[in-house]
Structure formats: C-alpha cells, structure tokens
Design a protein around this motif. Structure first.
Motif, PDB file in Angstrom:
ATOM      1  N   HIS A 127       0.852  -1.190   0.000  1.00  0.00           N
ATOM      2  CA  HIS A 127       0.000   0.000   0.000  1.00  0.00           C
ATOM      3  C   HIS A 127       0.887   1.238   0.000  1.00  0.00           C
ATOM      4  N   VAL A 128       0.594   2.173  -0.879  1.00  0.00           N
ATOM      5  CA  VAL A 128       1.314   3.443  -0.919  1.00  0.00           C
ATOM      6  C   VAL A 128       0.289   4.558  -0.760  1.00  0.00           C
ATOM      7  N   SER A 129       0.473   5.405   0.251  1.00  0.00           N
ATOM      8  CA  SER A 129      -0.516   6.458   0.471  1.00  0.00           C
ATOM      9  C   SER A 129       0.070   7.642   1.212  1.00  0.00           C
ATOM     10  N   GLU A 130      -0.559   8.780   0.992  1.00  0.00           N
ATOM     11  CA  GLU A 130      -0.230   9.956   1.774  1.00  0.00           C
ATOM     12  C   GLU A 130      -0.942   9.848   3.112  1.00  0.00           C
ATOM     13  N   VAL A 131      -0.247  10.180   4.199  1.00  0.00           N
ATOM     14  CA  VAL A 131      -0.882  10.111   5.510  1.00  0.00           C
ATOM     15  C   VAL A 131      -1.986  11.159   5.605  1.00  0.00           C
ATOM     16  N   GLY A 132      -2.869  10.964   6.555  1.00  0.00           N
ATOM     17  CA  GLY A 132      -3.929  11.926   6.781  1.00  0.00           C
ATOM     18  C   GLY A 132      -3.413  13.189   7.451  1.00  0.00           C
ATOM     19  N   ALA A 133      -4.322  14.144   7.593  1.00  0.00           N
ATOM     20  CA  ALA A 133      -3.943  15.451   8.118  1.00  0.00           C
ATOM     21  C   ALA A 133      -3.504  15.394   9.578  1.00  0.00           C
ATOM     22  N   VAL A 134      -4.059  14.469  10.371  1.00  0.00           N
ATOM     23  CA  VAL A 134      -3.697  14.400  11.786  1.00  0.00           C
ATOM     24  C   VAL A 134      -2.247  13.969  11.960  1.00  0.00           C
ATOM     25  N   ILE A 135      -1.850  12.879  11.303  1.00  0.00           N
ATOM     26  CA  ILE A 135      -0.450  12.453  11.381  1.00  0.00           C
ATOM     27  C   ILE A 135       0.447  13.531  10.778  1.00  0.00           C
ATOM     28  N   GLY A 136       0.031  14.075   9.654  1.00  0.00           N
ATOM     29  CA  GLY A 136       0.826  15.093   8.991  1.00  0.00           C
ATOM     30  C   GLY A 136       1.074  16.317   9.845  1.00  0.00           C
ATOM     31  N   ALA A 137       0.093  16.673  10.670  1.00  0.00           N
ATOM     32  CA  ALA A 137       0.247  17.841  11.534  1.00  0.00           C
ATOM     33  C   ALA A 137       1.394  17.670  12.513  1.00  0.00           C
ATOM     34  N   HIS A 138       1.715  16.424  12.855  1.00  0.00           N
ATOM     35  CA  HIS A 138       2.755  16.171  13.851  1.00  0.00           C
ATOM     36  C   HIS A 138       4.097  15.763  13.248  1.00  0.00           C
ATOM     37  N   THR A 139       4.112  15.460  11.957  1.00  0.00           N
ATOM     38  CA  THR A 139       5.370  15.047  11.329  1.00  0.00           C
ATOM     39  C   THR A 139       5.912  16.084  10.360  1.00  0.00           C
ATOM     40  N   GLY A 140       5.011  16.838   9.712  1.00  0.00           N
ATOM     41  CA  GLY A 140       5.435  17.832   8.756  1.00  0.00           C
ATOM     42  C   GLY A 140       5.674  17.261   7.374  1.00  0.00           C
ATOM     43  N   PRO A 141       5.719  18.139   6.363  1.00  0.00           N
ATOM     44  CA  PRO A 141       5.990  17.717   5.003  1.00  0.00           C
ATOM     45  C   PRO A 141       7.354  17.039   4.895  1.00  0.00           C
ATOM     46  N   GLY A 142       7.452  16.064   3.982  1.00  0.00           N
ATOM     47  CA  GLY A 142       8.700  15.339   3.790  1.00  0.00           C
ATOM     48  C   GLY A 142       8.722  13.988   4.481  1.00  0.00           C
ATOM     49  N   LEU A 143       7.713  13.717   5.309  1.00  0.00           N
ATOM     50  CA  LEU A 143       7.626  12.415   5.981  1.00  0.00           C
ATOM     51  C   LEU A 143       7.700  11.260   4.971  1.00  0.00           C
ATOM     52  N   LEU A 144       8.443  10.232   5.330  1.00  0.00           N
ATOM     53  CA  LEU A 144       8.470   8.989   4.566  1.00  0.00           C
ATOM     54  C   LEU A 144       8.476   7.845   5.580  1.00  0.00           C
ATOM     55  N   GLY A 145       7.506   6.953   5.467  1.00  0.00           N
ATOM     56  CA  GLY A 145       7.383   5.870   6.434  1.00  0.00           C
ATOM     57  C   GLY A 145       7.264   4.516   5.785  1.00  0.00           C
ATOM     58  N   ALA A 146       7.663   3.480   6.521  1.00  0.00           N
ATOM     59  CA  ALA A 146       7.518   2.097   6.064  1.00  0.00           C
ATOM     60  C   ALA A 146       6.939   1.272   7.195  1.00  0.00           C
ATOM     61  N   VAL A 147       5.844   0.582   6.907  1.00  0.00           N
ATOM     62  CA  VAL A 147       5.187  -0.299   7.863  1.00  0.00           C
ATOM     63  C   VAL A 147       5.350  -1.733   7.370  1.00  0.00           C
ATOM     64  N   ILE A 148       5.848  -2.606   8.240  1.00  0.00           N
ATOM     65  CA  ILE A 148       6.062  -4.016   7.902  1.00  0.00           C
ATOM     66  C   ILE A 148       5.159  -4.843   8.798  1.00  0.00           C
ATOM     67  N   SER A 149       4.262  -5.633   8.170  1.00  0.00           N
ATOM     68  CA  SER A 149       3.266  -6.370   8.947  1.00  0.00           C
ATOM     69  C   SER A 149       3.219  -7.826   8.488  1.00  0.00           C
ATOM     70  N   PRO A 150       3.864  -8.745   9.230  1.00  0.00           N
ATOM     71  CA  PRO A 150       3.834 -10.161   8.852  1.00  0.00           C
ATOM     72  C   PRO A 150       2.421 -10.715   8.866  1.00  0.00           C
ATOM     73  N   ARG A 151       2.145 -11.617   7.936  1.00  0.00           N
ATOM     74  CA  ARG A 151       0.841 -12.266   7.860  1.00  0.00           C
ATOM     75  C   ARG A 151       0.652 -13.230   9.013  1.00  0.00           C
TER      76      ARG A 151
END
Length: 281
Positions: free
Chosen positions: A257-281
């Motif tokens: 999944h590739v997506s822009e975070v919502g406004a709430v997370i964005g308010a606390h991280t600022g522009p330029g955020l890049l994240g990776a979530v790893i979730s084993p099945r």
C-alpha cells in the motif's frame, strides 16, 4: 439483518477506501484545528491542504473524537445488525481517542471491545483489516480481537522526517527529545515502539537516511509473507521510489500500500515524511 461483528477504527488508520467499503469498516474522524477552524480529517481537510498550511507556518493542532461521536457510531452499528463491535484505535500514548472510545463503549447497546493497538497509520490499518477478515468469515468477537492483536504484536513502523520540529511542537516525540540538540545536523530515523515515537538512528543526509530506511524495512521483512505500507506527506516521488525498491527486494511481499498520511499524522510530522510499515501475515 444477520448478526455480525462490526469493525470500527479511526481516521488515522489510512486503510484504502475500497478496502474500507469491502469490509464495512467505519473510521471515526479525528479533528484538525487550523487557526480558528475545527475540521474533520478525511472530509473537511486533506493532507495536501494541511501540508500547505504547515509550510506557511500556520498554527495547527489536533483533537480526539468525543465519546458522543463514538456512541453514535456504536448505535448505528447495532441498528445495522451488529451483535458485537471491535473498536481499534491508534496508540493511547499519542492520542486520547482510545479513552473516548472506552467511555462510549460502557453504554453501547451491544458488547464493544476497545483495543489500544499501540499503532498508527497502516500499522493500525493492518490490524483493522485482520479483524475485519476474521469477522467476515464468521469469526466471533473474541476471535476478531485476537486477530487484530496478533497483527499488532508483529507489526513495526519506521519513518523519516525532514525535521523534528513538528513532533516537538505537538509533544509527540517522547525519548526522541534526546535528538533535539543535534536536530539541525542530522536527519532522524524514528520508530514506533511501545506505542511511542522513539529515536532509531541519526543519519547525516536525507538521501542516506532514506536509503537506511529501505535497508531496515528489508531486514525486518526477511523472507516471510508480509504486507507493507509506504506513507508520505507531500513527498510522492520519494514514496513511489521506496515502494518500487521494496517490491523488488522483499521476496515475501503480499500486499503493498502506498498512500499519503492523513492530516492528523501530517500535523505532527510535517511535510517530507516517509514511512515504512512491515506487517507479517
């Protein structure tokens, strides 16, 4: 109406809308306060407009949903035939959303299990999807909760930010305070640990930090079957490039999944955020 277990989450979960609709997941919106305007995440303010406000240094804060909002959602789910509700939310270390849901659950017309996942963004979203998939094949309330908790236990989230300033202003950095003294000289890598945002590594340049983020994600994924999410705020090229490399390098990758975070997370991280979530099945 046949009885079923309903799944509720919140708007920070970043679950793609088609998946939300397919599984009948309801996301309760948090609020972004922009100047003197209180705007619901997802419907009244976009991540892009939030990023523009931050770049102009406009004051931005966020707030949780009210217990009354949760109560109304639980009531509608019961009226739609739910025999029970699993309510899955972002880390209580980062927001009072979980607490508001707990208050509302006490008087709900059907049993409600409120879960503090300790997660955020698609780290939370993968938990909601696991619960919904279990409920969708006839899983009980307890089985749906267990599926979400199992996902949460195995999921990790790492992210890069251009500056710690937004996290500092919002009081969301916890032990990452230790990085502030040299914040101007480094590009911080952070992780979600115990429901809190904690420092992971300090890297000298943005390009090296993003390369290191990729290496960490690949190492964490290993060769097992995993779902991966790549998040960003106002950095679509960075996100697309990271997603492409992870697709090539993670042999057990199932869903990406590739997506822009919502406004709430964005308010606390600022522009330029890049994240990776790893979730084993």
């Amino acid at each position: 109406m046949s009885p079923h277990v309903a799944i509720v989450t919140d708007s920070t979960a970043s679950v793609p809308q088609p998946a939300m609709e397919r599984h009948g997941i309801v996301a309760v919106p948090l609020t972004v306060v922009l100047g003197d305007q209180a705007l619901e995440e997802g419907t009244e303010i976009s991540a892009r407009s939030l990023a523009a406000a931050l770049q102009k240094r406009r004051p931005v804060t966020t707030s949780r949903p009210s217990p009354e909002t949760f109560a109304a959602v639980y009531q509608r789910a019961a009226e739609a035939g739910a025999s029970g509700i699993v309510s899955l939310h972002l880390s209580s270390e980062l927001s009072g959303t979980y607490d508001a849901a707990v208050v509302a659950a006490k008087d709900a017309p059907v049993p409600v299990r409120v879960v503090d996942t300790g997660m955020i963004a698609m780290a939370l979203g993968f938990c909601a999807l696991a619960a919904a998939e279990t409920a969708g094949v006839g899983g009980t309330l307890d089985e749906s909760v267990a599926a979400a908790e199992k996902r949460a236990a195995g999921t990790t989230a790492y992210f890069y930010v251009d500056t710690l300033d937004f996290l500092r202003r919002g009081g969301r950095i916890g032990a990452a305070q230790a990085l502030l003294g040299s914040a101007l000289a480094v590009k911080p890598l952070l992780r979600l640990d115990g429901g809190r945002i904690e420092p992971l590594e300090k890297v000298r340049t943005a390009s090296r930090a993003i390369a290191r983020l990729e290496e960490i994600a690949v190492e964490r994924a290993g060769t097992s079957r995993v779902d991966v999410a790549v998040h960003h705020l106002a950095a679509p090229e960075r996100a697309a490039a990271l997603a492409e490399r992870l697709w090539e390098r993670v042999p057990g990758l199932v869903d990406l999944h590739v997506s822009e975070v919502g406004a709430v997370i964005g308010a606390h991280t600022g522009p330029g955020l890049l994240g990776a979530v790893i979730s084993p099945r």
